[in-house]
Motif scaffolding. Structure first.
Motif, short mmCIF file in Angstrom:
data_model
loop_
_atom_site.label_atom_id
_atom_site.label_comp_id
_atom_site.label_asym_id
_atom_site.label_seq_id
_atom_site.Cartn_x
_atom_site.Cartn_y
_atom_site.Cartn_z
N LEU A 5 0.83 -1.21 0.00
CA LEU A 5 0.00 0.00 0.00
C LEU A 5 0.86 1.26 0.00
O LEU A 5 0.55 2.24 -0.68
CB LEU A 5 -0.92 0.00 1.21
CG LEU A 5 -2.12 -0.93 1.13
CD1 LEU A 5 -2.91 -0.90 2.43
CD2 LEU A 5 -3.02 -0.56 -0.03
N LEU A 6 1.96 1.22 0.74
CA LEU A 6 2.88 2.36 0.76
C LEU A 6 3.52 2.57 -0.60
O LEU A 6 3.68 3.70 -1.06
CB LEU A 6 3.96 2.18 1.82
CG LEU A 6 3.56 2.55 3.23
CD1 LEU A 6 4.66 2.19 4.21
CD2 LEU A 6 3.24 4.02 3.32
N LEU A 7 3.91 1.48 -1.25
CA LEU A 7 4.52 1.58 -2.57
C LEU A 7 3.54 2.11 -3.61
O LEU A 7 3.93 2.80 -4.55
CB LEU A 7 5.08 0.24 -3.01
CG LEU A 7 6.34 -0.23 -2.26
CD1 LEU A 7 6.72 -1.63 -2.70
CD2 LEU A 7 7.47 0.74 -2.48
N LEU A 8 2.27 1.80 -3.45
CA LEU A 8 1.26 2.33 -4.35
C LEU A 8 0.93 3.80 -4.03
O LEU A 8 0.60 4.58 -4.93
CB LEU A 8 -0.02 1.49 -4.28
CG LEU A 8 0.06 0.10 -4.91
CD1 LEU A 8 -1.21 -0.67 -4.64
CD2 LEU A 8 0.31 0.21 -6.40
N ALA A 9 1.03 4.18 -2.79
CA ALA A 9 0.67 5.54 -2.39
C ALA A 9 1.75 6.55 -2.77
O ALA A 9 1.44 7.71 -3.02
CB ALA A 9 0.42 5.58 -0.89
N LEU A 10 3.01 6.13 -2.81
CA LEU A 10 4.09 7.07 -3.12
C LEU A 10 3.97 7.70 -4.50
O LEU A 10 4.09 8.92 -4.63
CB LEU A 10 5.45 6.39 -2.94
CG LEU A 10 5.88 6.19 -1.49
CD1 LEU A 10 7.20 5.44 -1.42
CD2 LEU A 10 5.96 7.50 -0.76
N PRO A 11 3.72 6.94 -5.57
CA PRO A 11 3.53 7.60 -6.87
C PRO A 11 2.30 8.51 -6.89
O PRO A 11 2.32 9.56 -7.53
CB PRO A 11 3.36 6.45 -7.86
CG PRO A 11 3.93 5.27 -7.20
CD PRO A 11 3.76 5.48 -5.73
N LEU A 12 1.26 8.11 -6.19
CA LEU A 12 0.07 8.95 -6.12
C LEU A 12 0.37 10.27 -5.41
O LEU A 12 -0.06 11.33 -5.85
CB LEU A 12 -1.06 8.20 -5.41
CG LEU A 12 -2.41 8.91 -5.35
CD1 LEU A 12 -2.94 9.16 -6.76
CD2 LEU A 12 -3.39 8.10 -4.55
N LEU A 13 1.12 10.22 -4.33
CA LEU A 13 1.51 11.44 -3.63
C LEU A 13 2.42 12.31 -4.49
O LEU A 13 2.28 13.54 -4.49
CB LEU A 13 2.21 11.09 -2.31
CG LEU A 13 1.31 10.58 -1.21
CD1 LEU A 13 2.14 10.13 -0.01
CD2 LEU A 13 0.31 11.63 -0.80
N ALA A 14 3.33 11.70 -5.22
CA ALA A 14 4.22 12.47 -6.11
C ALA A 14 3.41 13.13 -7.21
O ALA A 14 3.64 14.30 -7.54
CB ALA A 14 5.28 11.55 -6.70
N LEU A 15 2.44 12.43 -7.77
CA LEU A 15 1.57 13.01 -8.79
C LEU A 15 0.75 14.17 -8.24
O LEU A 15 0.61 15.20 -8.88
CB LEU A 15 0.65 11.93 -9.37
CG LEU A 15 -0.34 12.40 -10.43
CD1 LEU A 15 0.40 12.84 -11.69
CD2 LEU A 15 -1.33 11.30 -10.74
N LEU A 16 0.25 13.99 -7.03
CA LEU A 16 -0.52 15.05 -6.39
C LEU A 16 0.34 16.28 -6.13
O LEU A 16 -0.11 17.42 -6.34
CB LEU A 16 -1.12 14.54 -5.08
CG LEU A 16 -2.10 15.43 -4.37
CD1 LEU A 16 -3.33 15.67 -5.23
CD2 LEU A 16 -2.50 14.82 -3.05
#
Length: 189
Positions: A5-16
């Motif tokens: 879940l953390l690995l999936l959230a990191l690209p989402l946070l970078a995109l945001l």
């Protein structure tokens, strides 16, 4: 599972983060357009703006009270900046253009003052990003005093809050006077 879940959230946070940085100039431009637009002076709307600016000032004062324990000079910087913001708001109200019509009172803030405040917000954001990047990447320390310190960045917020409070109070008072005398506003401008 948590690692995935953390690995999936990191690209989402970078995109945001990239998206919010890309939209920042457009949001500042919209803030300038809204701040310098001709608006109707509804007494109850301006009263709401004044009361919310007072509530924001109270919350900000509590935040500065706490921040003063960690960042030297935060109390002093913010108190001086808030008072300067009140003076700037009174000046801004004095140069605001008013137009009394049969349909109501309209006002338009001075474009140059709105532009200067918008540029101040942009400079504050850029300075905060630059300082945070320097600290994060190069291990630099935040300055203890000056406008780039934590207290200095808080002072910019205090200046803007003082301006908003004084401007909202002046606009509300002017709109109430206009409504009380049913449009017979004999004041200059």
């Amino acid at each position: 599972m948590l690692l995935m879940l953390l690995l999936l959230a990191l690209p989402l946070l970078a995109l945001l983060l990239v998206l919010s940085l890309a939209l920042l100039p457009w949001l500042l431009w919209q803030r300038y357009r809204a701040g310098s637009a001709r608006r109707r002076a509804w007494s109850w709307v301006l009263a709401l703006g004044w009361w919310t600016s007072l509530a924001s000032t109270a919350l900000f004062a509590v935040s500065v009270l706490v921040a003063g324990f960690f960042w030297p000079a935060a109390w002093r910087y913010c108190a001086i900046a808030w008072l300067a913001g009140l003076l700037l708001g009174a000046f801004g109200h004095a140069i605001t253009r008013f137009e009394a019509t049969p349909r109501g009172l309209y006002y338009q803030s001075n474009r140059w003052l709105v532009l200067a405040l918008t540029l101040l917000v942009a400079a504050r954001i850029v300075a905060g990003i630059v300082q945070a990047t320097r600290v994060w990447l190069y291990g630099a320390t935040w300055p203890e005093s000056g406008w780039l310190s934590h207290a200095g960045l808080l002072a910019v917020a205090a200046l803007l809050l003082g301006y908003a409070t004084a401007q909202a109070f002046g606009l509300h008072r002017r709109a109430r006077r206009f409504e009380r005398y049913r449009g017979y506003d004999r004041s200059p401008r």
